[in-house]
Write a protein that holds these residues in place. Structure first.
Motif, short mmCIF file in Angstrom:
data_model
loop_
_atom_site.label_atom_id
_atom_site.label_comp_id
_atom_site.label_asym_id
_atom_site.label_seq_id
_atom_site.Cartn_x
_atom_site.Cartn_y
_atom_site.Cartn_z
N ALA A 287 16.66 12.16 -5.98
CA ALA A 287 16.49 10.92 -5.23
C ALA A 287 15.61 11.09 -4.00
CB ALA A 287 17.85 10.37 -4.80
N GLY A 288 15.08 12.28 -3.80
CA GLY A 288 14.23 12.53 -2.65
C GLY A 288 14.98 13.16 -1.49
N VAL A 289 14.21 13.55 -0.47
CA VAL A 289 14.74 14.29 0.67
C VAL A 289 14.34 13.58 1.96
CG1 VAL A 289 14.71 16.47 1.94
CG2 VAL A 289 14.64 16.48 -0.57
N LEU A 290 15.32 13.36 2.83
CA LEU A 290 15.06 12.78 4.14
C LEU A 290 15.20 13.88 5.19
CD1 LEU A 290 14.51 10.17 5.78
CD2 LEU A 290 16.99 9.99 6.09
N PHE A 291 14.11 14.16 5.90
CA PHE A 291 14.14 15.12 7.00
C PHE A 291 14.55 14.37 8.28
CE2 PHE A 291 10.64 17.34 4.53
CZ PHE A 291 11.45 18.39 4.09
N ILE A 292 15.53 14.91 8.99
CA ILE A 292 15.94 14.37 10.29
C ILE A 292 15.51 15.39 11.33
CG2 ILE A 292 17.86 13.61 11.72
CD1 ILE A 292 19.30 12.75 9.18
N VAL A 293 14.54 15.00 12.17
CA VAL A 293 13.82 15.95 13.02
C VAL A 293 13.89 15.52 14.48
CG1 VAL A 293 11.63 17.13 13.39
CG2 VAL A 293 12.21 16.30 11.10
N LYS A 294 14.33 16.43 15.36
CA LYS A 294 14.27 16.17 16.79
C LYS A 294 12.83 16.28 17.28
CE LYS A 294 17.06 19.42 18.20
NZ LYS A 294 16.98 20.15 16.92
N ASN A 295 12.47 15.48 18.26
CA ASN A 295 11.09 15.40 18.71
C ASN A 295 10.73 16.54 19.66
OD1 ASN A 295 8.49 14.34 18.84
ND2 ASN A 295 8.97 13.12 20.65
N TYR A 296 10.54 17.73 19.07
CA TYR A 296 9.99 18.88 19.76
C TYR A 296 8.77 19.33 18.97
CZ TYR A 296 14.29 18.88 22.39
OH TYR A 296 15.33 18.49 23.21
N SER A 297 7.74 19.76 19.67
CA SER A 297 6.45 19.98 19.04
C SER A 297 6.53 20.91 17.83
CB SER A 297 5.46 20.54 20.07
OG SER A 297 5.27 19.62 21.11
N MET B 154 3.33 19.87 2.06
CA MET B 154 3.18 20.88 1.02
C MET B 154 4.17 20.72 -0.12
SD MET B 154 2.28 24.36 3.16
CE MET B 154 3.82 24.36 4.08
N SER B 155 5.19 19.92 0.09
CA SER B 155 6.22 19.76 -0.92
C SER B 155 5.77 18.82 -2.04
CB SER B 155 7.49 19.20 -0.27
OG SER B 155 8.45 18.88 -1.24
N ASN B 156 6.26 19.08 -3.23
CA ASN B 156 5.99 18.16 -4.35
C ASN B 156 7.15 17.19 -4.56
OD1 ASN B 156 7.92 19.89 -5.31
ND2 ASN B 156 6.79 20.54 -7.13
N LEU B 157 8.04 17.11 -3.57
CA LEU B 157 9.18 16.21 -3.64
C LEU B 157 8.88 14.90 -2.93
CD1 LEU B 157 11.96 18.78 -2.60
CD2 LEU B 157 11.26 18.18 -4.93
N ALA B 158 9.64 13.88 -3.24
CA ALA B 158 9.57 12.63 -2.48
C ALA B 158 10.31 12.86 -1.16
CB ALA B 158 10.23 11.50 -3.26
N THR B 159 9.60 12.73 -0.04
CA THR B 159 10.21 12.99 1.26
C THR B 159 9.90 11.86 2.25
OG1 THR B 159 8.30 14.20 2.15
CG2 THR B 159 9.97 15.48 0.95
N ALA B 160 10.74 11.76 3.25
CA ALA B 160 10.51 10.86 4.38
C ALA B 160 11.13 11.53 5.60
CB ALA B 160 11.14 9.49 4.13
N THR B 161 10.75 11.05 6.80
CA THR B 161 11.21 11.68 8.03
C THR B 161 11.72 10.63 9.01
OG1 THR B 161 9.63 13.51 7.83
CG2 THR B 161 10.52 13.08 10.03
N VAL B 162 12.86 10.94 9.63
CA VAL B 162 13.36 10.17 10.78
C VAL B 162 13.20 11.06 12.00
CG1 VAL B 162 15.36 9.11 11.89
CG2 VAL B 162 14.99 8.81 9.43
N ASP C 170 18.75 4.29 -1.52
CA ASP C 170 17.54 5.05 -1.83
C ASP C 170 16.88 5.58 -0.57
OD1 ASP C 170 16.08 2.93 -0.70
OD2 ASP C 170 15.58 2.05 -2.65
N LEU C 171 15.83 6.38 -0.78
CA LEU C 171 15.16 7.07 0.33
C LEU C 171 14.59 6.09 1.35
CD1 LEU C 171 14.25 9.81 1.48
CD2 LEU C 171 12.20 9.64 0.03
N GLU C 172 13.98 5.01 0.87
CA GLU C 172 13.38 4.03 1.77
C GLU C 172 14.42 3.40 2.68
OE1 GLU C 172 10.80 -0.16 1.55
OE2 GLU C 172 11.43 0.86 -0.29
N HIS C 173 15.58 3.05 2.12
CA HIS C 173 16.61 2.41 2.93
C HIS C 173 17.27 3.40 3.89
CE1 HIS C 173 16.28 -0.82 -0.11
NE2 HIS C 173 16.68 -1.58 0.87
N CYS C 174 17.42 4.65 3.47
CA CYS C 174 17.99 5.67 4.37
C CYS C 174 17.08 5.90 5.56
CB CYS C 174 18.22 6.97 3.61
SG CYS C 174 19.61 6.92 2.45
#
Length: 329
Positions: A97-107, A119-127, A166-170
């Motif tokens: 179903a894809g991967v959601l990265f949750i990332v703190k805003n540090y450079s 670089m990933s061949n997966l469906a990904t999104a980032t918050v 789904d990934l978009e809604h998450c």
């Protein structure tokens, strides 16, 4: 430097090994490259992956489990994990179903998670988590820093993902929660990174750092120690000026310890905060008090407010079972 330590170079591996053994029902540790993954994955569920430098425990490894993260990538102390860690973790926990990265805003975190996604061949999104209202920019970040609001986003989006969203809604939900969340911290002391062996910054016994970051980054100003009520009022005023919650709003209040503050003092701060918010016409309908986003042994605390609605209340109350956060069936 006085710490429970064997060899500095082995600090992270020994810490993670101890954590994985203590919570072997929830997580499994991989060391080449380094990441921890949820022991039991749910097929067809969006996978949540987060991470960052170590030293902020229980963030992020303590939030792997049902209702929160599927994997976490720990870097060395106060140092970003690498793209290969993030890619390996994402591949390990993706169930289609894809991967959601949750990332703190540090450079470093931001750049490396972006590289892993590219670089990933997966469906990904980032918050991107940027809840710190203390500064707009620093040499550690591009824009506002990520603080204890990270835990709220992980909990709420983790709950939504468990429903089969789904990934978009998450991602959209995570972005909305982040927008409605703000934090600010204060430090009474510095901390000691094991590799450095000395305090990250110097602060007098009668001083506080208002708006400190979780790596010891400077805040808005250095001042003399004030009463708990005065400190609470300054931090919450800044948070509410940023969020602009409507009078009568329900909020989640998190009082987060930075590592060395006694729980008794954190509850005292919660009492101060609830009284201040009551006077502003804001209702604390959900709460969390404890050490959730720390800075090694730094003495201090942060306040986080999240404006609630029926959806966020539902997902905050939903069952969660991790090493550091658990409630419900």
């Amino acid at each position: 430097m006085k710490k429970f330590i064997n060899h500095v170079d082995d600090f992270l591996v020994e810490t993670l090994s101890g954590f994985a053994s203590a919570h072997s029902d929830l997580t499994a540790l991989n060391l080449q490259p380094t990441y921890l993954e949820r022991k039991v994955l749910t097929p067809g569920k969006v996978a949540l992956v987060s991470g960052g430098g170590s030293g902020h425990e229980p963030l992020h490894i303590g939030f792997i489990g049902r209702g929160m993260l599927d994997a976490a990538c720990p870097g060395e102390v106060f140092t970003s994990p690498t793209p290969d860690q993030m890619m390996a973790a994402a591949q390990a926990v993706d169930t289609g179903a894809g991967v959601l990265f949750i990332v703190k805003n540090y450079s470093g975190d931001l750049i490396n998670f972006e590289m892993a996604s590219d670089m990933s061949n997966l469906a990904t999104a980032t918050v991107l988590i940027n809840d710190d209202v203390a500064v707009e920019n620093s040499r550690y970040t591009t824009g506002r820093r990520g603080l204890a609001g990270t835990v709220i986003v992980q909990k709420l989006v983790g709950s939504l993902a468990e429903t089969g969203a789904d990934l978009e809604h998450c991602k959209a939900f995570g972005d909305r929660v982040n927008k409605n969340t703000a934090s600010m911290g204060v430090a009474l002391t510095s901390c000691i990174v094991p590799e450095a062996g000395t305090t990250t910054f110097e602060i007098g016994d009668d001083e506080v750092e208002i708006g400190v970051g979780i790596h010891g980054e400077p805040g808005r100003r250095r001042d003399k120690l004030m009463s708990a009520d005065a400190i609470t009022a300054e931090l919450l005023e800044a948070i509410c000026n940023d969020l602009q919650p409507a009078q009568g709003s329900e909020v989640l209040l998190v009082v987060n310890g930075l590592g060395a503050t006694p729980l008794s003092e954190l509850y005292l701060l919660f009492n101060c905060a609830q009284k201040w918010l009551d006077k502003k016409g804001l209702s604390v309908s959900r709460s969390l008090v404890g050490n959730y986003t720390t800075a090694l042994e730094m003495a201090g605390a942060s306040f986080t407010l999240c404006i609630l609605d029926e959806m966020t209340k539902e997902h905050w109350d939903s069952p969660v079972h991790t090493a550091a956060l658990r409630w419900g069936a």
